[in-house]
Design a protein around this motif. Structure first.
Motif, PDB file in Angstrom:
ATOM      1  N   PHE A 182     -47.588 -69.857  42.096  1.00  0.00           N
ATOM      2  CA  PHE A 182     -49.105 -70.592  42.459  1.00  0.00           C
ATOM      3  C   PHE A 182     -48.876 -71.249  43.666  1.00  0.00           C
ATOM      4  O   PHE A 182     -49.855 -71.649  44.349  1.00  0.00           O
ATOM      5  N   ILE A 183     -47.656 -71.375  44.152  1.00  0.00           N
ATOM      6  CA  ILE A 183     -47.448 -72.044  45.582  1.00  0.00           C
ATOM      7  C   ILE A 183     -48.003 -71.017  46.471  1.00  0.00           C
ATOM      8  O   ILE A 183     -48.774 -71.399  47.226  1.00  0.00           O
ATOM      9  N   ILE A 184     -47.832 -69.581  46.419  1.00  0.00           N
ATOM     10  CA  ILE A 184     -48.138 -68.586  47.100  1.00  0.00           C
ATOM     11  C   ILE A 184     -49.613 -68.623  47.012  1.00  0.00           C
ATOM     12  O   ILE A 184     -50.406 -68.294  47.915  1.00  0.00           O
ATOM     13  N   PHE A 185     -50.209 -68.782  45.860  1.00  0.00           N
ATOM     14  CA  PHE A 185     -51.658 -68.855  45.501  1.00  0.00           C
ATOM     15  C   PHE A 185     -52.288 -69.562  46.356  1.00  0.00           C
ATOM     16  O   PHE A 185     -53.387 -69.330  47.013  1.00  0.00           O
ATOM     17  N   GLY A 186     -51.720 -71.092  46.433  1.00  0.00           N
ATOM     18  CA  GLY A 186     -52.264 -72.052  47.138  1.00  0.00           C
ATOM     19  C   GLY A 186     -52.485 -71.608  48.801  1.00  0.00           C
ATOM     20  O   GLY A 186     -53.047 -71.676  49.559  1.00  0.00           O
ATOM     21  N   THR A 187     -51.144 -70.765  49.221  1.00  0.00           N
ATOM     22  CA  THR A 187     -51.071 -70.157  50.704  1.00  0.00           C
ATOM     23  C   THR A 187     -52.139 -69.242  50.944  1.00  0.00           C
ATOM     24  O   THR A 187     -52.704 -69.250  51.859  1.00  0.00           O
ATOM     25  N   PHE A 188     -52.323 -68.358  50.072  1.00  0.00           N
ATOM     26  CA  PHE A 188     -53.417 -67.127  50.202  1.00  0.00           C
ATOM     27  C   PHE A 188     -54.770 -68.027  50.206  1.00  0.00           C
ATOM     28  O   PHE A 188     -55.746 -67.559  50.893  1.00  0.00           O
ATOM     29  N   LEU A 189     -55.062 -69.018  49.455  1.00  0.00           N
ATOM     30  CA  LEU A 189     -56.244 -69.682  49.511  1.00  0.00           C
ATOM     31  C   LEU A 189     -56.493 -70.240  51.022  1.00  0.00           C
ATOM     32  O   LEU A 189     -57.659 -70.203  51.559  1.00  0.00           O
ATOM     33  N   GLN A 190     -55.464 -70.867  51.441  1.00  0.00           N
ATOM     34  CA  GLN A 190     -55.577 -71.429  52.930  1.00  0.00           C
ATOM     35  C   GLN A 190     -55.902 -70.388  53.984  1.00  0.00           C
ATOM     36  O   GLN A 190     -56.473 -70.758  54.772  1.00  0.00           O
ATOM     37  N   VAL A 191     -55.135 -69.196  53.779  1.00  0.00           N
ATOM     38  CA  VAL A 191     -55.263 -68.317  54.602  1.00  0.00           C
ATOM     39  C   VAL A 191     -56.800 -67.568  54.671  1.00  0.00           C
ATOM     40  O   VAL A 191     -57.210 -67.132  55.661  1.00  0.00           O
ATOM     41  N   SER A 192     -57.137 -67.710  53.421  1.00  0.00           N
ATOM     42  CA  SER A 192     -58.152 -66.797  53.383  1.00  0.00           C
ATOM     43  C   SER A 192     -59.702 -67.501  53.733  1.00  0.00           C
ATOM     44  O   SER A 192     -60.866 -67.049  54.103  1.00  0.00           O
ATOM     45  N   GLY A 193     -59.320 -68.981  54.206  1.00  0.00           N
ATOM     46  CA  GLY A 193     -60.581 -69.837  54.766  1.00  0.00           C
ATOM     47  C   GLY A 193     -61.038 -70.582  53.633  1.00  0.00           C
ATOM     48  O   GLY A 193     -62.051 -71.497  53.956  1.00  0.00           O
ATOM     49  N   VAL A 369     -59.520 -60.041  47.936  1.00  0.00           N
ATOM     50  CA  VAL A 369     -60.922 -59.253  48.227  1.00  0.00           C
ATOM     51  C   VAL A 369     -61.957 -59.991  48.713  1.00  0.00           C
ATOM     52  O   VAL A 369     -62.471 -59.506  49.712  1.00  0.00           O
ATOM     53  N   THR A 370     -61.989 -61.337  48.287  1.00  0.00           N
ATOM     54  CA  THR A 370     -63.126 -62.244  48.640  1.00  0.00           C
ATOM     55  C   THR A 370     -62.813 -62.410  50.262  1.00  0.00           C
ATOM     56  O   THR A 370     -63.591 -62.460  51.026  1.00  0.00           O
ATOM     57  N   GLY A 371     -61.605 -62.808  50.436  1.00  0.00           N
ATOM     58  CA  GLY A 371     -61.300 -62.984  51.912  1.00  0.00           C
ATOM     59  C   GLY A 371     -61.374 -61.836  52.787  1.00  0.00           C
ATOM     60  O   GLY A 371     -62.003 -62.231  53.933  1.00  0.00           O
ATOM     61  N   LEU A 372     -61.295 -60.670  52.529  1.00  0.00           N
ATOM     62  CA  LEU A 372     -61.404 -59.426  53.227  1.00  0.00           C
ATOM     63  C   LEU A 372     -62.944 -59.127  53.456  1.00  0.00           C
ATOM     64  O   LEU A 372     -63.380 -58.865  54.664  1.00  0.00           O
ATOM     65  N   ILE A 373     -63.844 -59.474  52.321  1.00  0.00           N
ATOM     66  CA  ILE A 373     -65.199 -59.209  52.424  1.00  0.00           C
ATOM     67  C   ILE A 373     -65.900 -60.166  53.235  1.00  0.00           C
ATOM     68  O   ILE A 373     -66.501 -59.723  54.121  1.00  0.00           O
ATOM     69  N   SER A 374     -65.369 -61.487  53.265  1.00  0.00           N
ATOM     70  CA  SER A 374     -65.847 -62.458  54.050  1.00  0.00           C
ATOM     71  C   SER A 374     -65.411 -62.014  55.614  1.00  0.00           C
ATOM     72  O   SER A 374     -66.289 -62.427  56.514  1.00  0.00           O
TER      73      SER A 374
END
Length: 650
Positions: A182-193, A369-374
């Motif tokens: 879940f720490i990595i989950f938060g990092t991915f969220l930040q990276v995705s925008g 997926v949502t980050g790449l689509i955006s």
């Protein structure tokens, strides 16, 4: 030549963290033995942190030492995984190579904890060792440790790979299975925008209030708390833009740092992803984490409600203007899926009973997926791949550092448990307070706050729960309430001086005085001192209804709301304007009535009525007086404004 080595090390670090993340995302599909997974996870974490030290240092000697220990860590991990089947099938003490390997791993954890987090964890570990080896020579007979050999102690700490305590025990298991992901989950969220959505949404909500930028901190940090569960991570993410905005709006440096600290600290109790200690809590009481987050909703809402009141009062007190910041609604709507969809997927799957690792896997897949689509559809939302790489490495290193500390804490907890110190101290306190629930709860709170001056939440929670949870439960308090009581007080580890990691980061980021920031933060988070006791004496606040009637449930909630409002307003001596002596007196009576309600529930209805009446009288008087003062100021200003207008028009 040295610069080239640094670049190569950074590339290797990225490759290692990438492999680590992939492993964490797919390991459960291969039905790896849980104990083997702990060994591999800690081996990865040690290697990542050591390689990060090698990549960042400018000293050749440090570079060489760190690199050598990377290979040692990998070698020990491979050896322990290889020999594990033999250990599992054996009924005698572990082979000597296991003993040597776990001793080296424990020493590495202690040293790296000192390097990355200061001396406190390592010193505490050493104190427990001194207690076991030398306590029998100088301690009173009642709290002396039992005699123990060196080999038995090593087995306690980590030499027995099959044990659920120690370095490779349950605490490490929680990091390896849940928290790290879940720490990595938060990092991915930040990276995705997704942070764009958090900031824009917070601005939209807070822009209409007097507190403006401070309310932005409350809103954005509460949203970030749902995905990070880390005070320091929240401060780093949202404080970078909220603290400068608050200072620009007129808040002092100390107030800006305190508000951001208080807002971020609430992330530890904010579902669906709370702090590390929350995972431990669920494990201690044998409750599914997906169920625990439902019970945490009301405490989290109360916390942020009181914090919102605090920042609004401070804004009105200092006559601060509204925040002048526009929000692009179109961009906000487009960014919403980046944050909302992964959170919905995670929450839905957990509530449906899916395991946390699997739910986390699909939530992270949704982010990707949502980050790449955006990224492919929007020119204004392109992913900065170099920044994404750096963020993933930084997140993995931070998570690995937490893993190492958790492993060391597992060793400390094992010593406390196996030596009987927890039972001895718990029994001593239970005997000293002769079954008095309030005094026993107060002692638990004091222990948490004392530990919180030098240890983070997870450490304060583990030690206090180990020592005091059983004596409190023996007085008839359900395990959920006992452990949540200890958990909430342990959250102050990030706030309380002299050593609070969150306080250090917030005061440094705001450029304010450490002690003044701490004092302001304690006022802002004052609910955390009171609410744990309210949970014990008013269990409906934790959705523990039992045999309570509808009237009892209603009165418990009403008294809680009154007490928290009165506490927030009274501590600041301000509502919509400064409280008069009469208004303050009415609020004090209301607060006393609400407190007496918890002590004497049999007369709950009359006390509830008194609390409501006196609080309504005090607040209504303050509101009316504020309106009169505002009207008088307006009458005094209007002629000057009209005269100025006439002069300008002429």
């Amino acid at each position: 030549m040295r610069q080239g080595k640094l670049i190569n090390t950074n590339n290797i670090l990225f490759l290692l963290t990438f492999v680590f993340i992939i492993y964490q995302l797919i390991y459960f599909y291969f039905f790896i033995d849980p104990h083997v997974h702990r060994i591999v996870h800690l081996g990865f974490a040690l290697s990542v942190v050591l390689l990060a030290i090698a990549a960042r240092t400018r000293h050749t000697a440090v570079f060489i030492i760190a690199t050598v220990f990377v290979f040692i860590s990998i070698s020990i991990t491979v050896q322990l995984v290889t020999i594990y089947p033999t250990v599992r099938g054996s009924l005698v003490l572990p082979p000597i190579q296991v003993t040597v390997g776990t001793v080296i791993v424990t020493i590495m954890c202690a040293v790296l904890s000192w390097i990355r987090f200061g001396a406190i964890f390592t010193v505490f570990f050493m104190i427990t060792l001194v207690y076991v080896f030398l306590g029998g020579y100088f301690l009173p007979e009642g709290i002396q440790p039992p005699p123990v050999s060196v080999m038995r102690l090593i087995t306690w700490i980590g030499g027995d790979l099959l044990n659920d305590s120690g370095v490779y025990g349950e605490i490490l298991s929680l990091l390896a299975n849940y928290v790290w992901l879940f720490i990595i989950f938060g990092t991915f969220l930040q990276v995705s925008g997704a942070s764009r959505f958090i900031q824009s949404f917070g601005t939209l909500i807070s822009g209409r209030m007097a507190s403006g930028s401070a309310m932005l901190s409350v809103v954005s940090s509460s949203l970030e708390g749902t995905v990070t569960g880390s005070t320091v991570a929240n401060i780093t993410m949202s404080g970078a833009y909220t603290i400068p905005m608050m200072k620009k709006a007129g808040y002092t440096r100390e107030q800006a740092g305190a508000i951001e600290l208080a807002s971020s600290n609430g992330g530890q109790i904010m579902p669906p992803i709370m702090g590390i200690a929350a995972f431990l809590l669920a494990n201690y009481i044998g409750m599914p984490y997906s169920r625990l987050i439902l019970y945490a909703v009301i405490p989290a809402l109360f916390y942020y409600f009181c914090l919102a009141m605090y920042v609004e009062i401070q804004a009105r007190k200092q006559h601060l203007g509204r925040m002048q910041a526009g929000v692009n609604i179109g961009a906000l709507v487009k960014d919403a899926p980046l944050f909302v969809l992964p959170l919905l997927v995670l929450t839905f799957l957990m509530l449906r009973g899916m395991s946390l690792p699997l739910a986390g896997f699909w939530a992270i897949a949704t982010i990707i997926v949502t980050g790449l689509i955006s990224h492919s559809l929007r020119q204004d939302a392109r992913i900065n791949w170099r920044g994404a790489r750096d963020s993933l490495v930084s997140g993995a290193v931070s998570a690995s550092e937490v893993t190492i500390v958790a492993a060391l804490l597992g060793g400390i907890a094992a010593i406390i448990e196996m030596s009987g110190l927890g039972i001895v101290l718990g029994g001593y306190l239970a005997k000293a307070f002769a079954g008095n629930l309030f005094l026993l709860l107060l002692s638990a709170a004091v222990v948490c706050l004392i530990l919180g001056t030098g240890l983070p939440t997870v450490a304060a929670y583990i030690i206090t729960a180990t020592v005091l949870s059983v004596p409190i439960q023996q007085l008839g308090v359900p395990p959920l309430l006992v452990h949540f009581f200890i958990f909430v007080y342990s959250c102050y580890a990030q706030v309380t001086p002299p050593i609070g990691a969150g306080l250090l980061v917030a005061s440094k980021l705001a450029g304010g005085n450490y002690w003044k920031t701490g004092k302001e933060a304690l006022i802002a988070t004052s609910i955390m001192f009171v609410f744990p006791f309210m949970m014990i004496y008013s269990p409906a606040l934790m959705l523990q209804f039992g045999n309570l009637s509808a009237i009892q449930v209603i009165t418990q909630f009403v008294n809680a709301i009154v007490l928290l409002m009165v506490l927030t307003v009274s501590l600041n001596r301000f509502g919509l304007t400064k409280l008069s002596l009469l208004e303050m007196g009415a609020l004090v009576i209301a607060g006393i009535s609400a407190v007496l309600f918890m002590v004497f529930p049999d007369v709950g209805v009359p006390l509830t009525i008194a609390a409501v009446v006196f609080s309504a009288a005090g607040l209504t008087s303050n509101i009316r007086r504020a309106r009169r003062l505002g009207y008088q100021e307006k009458r005094q200003v209007e002629p000057i404004e009209l005269l100025t207008k006439d002069i300008v028009s002429d």
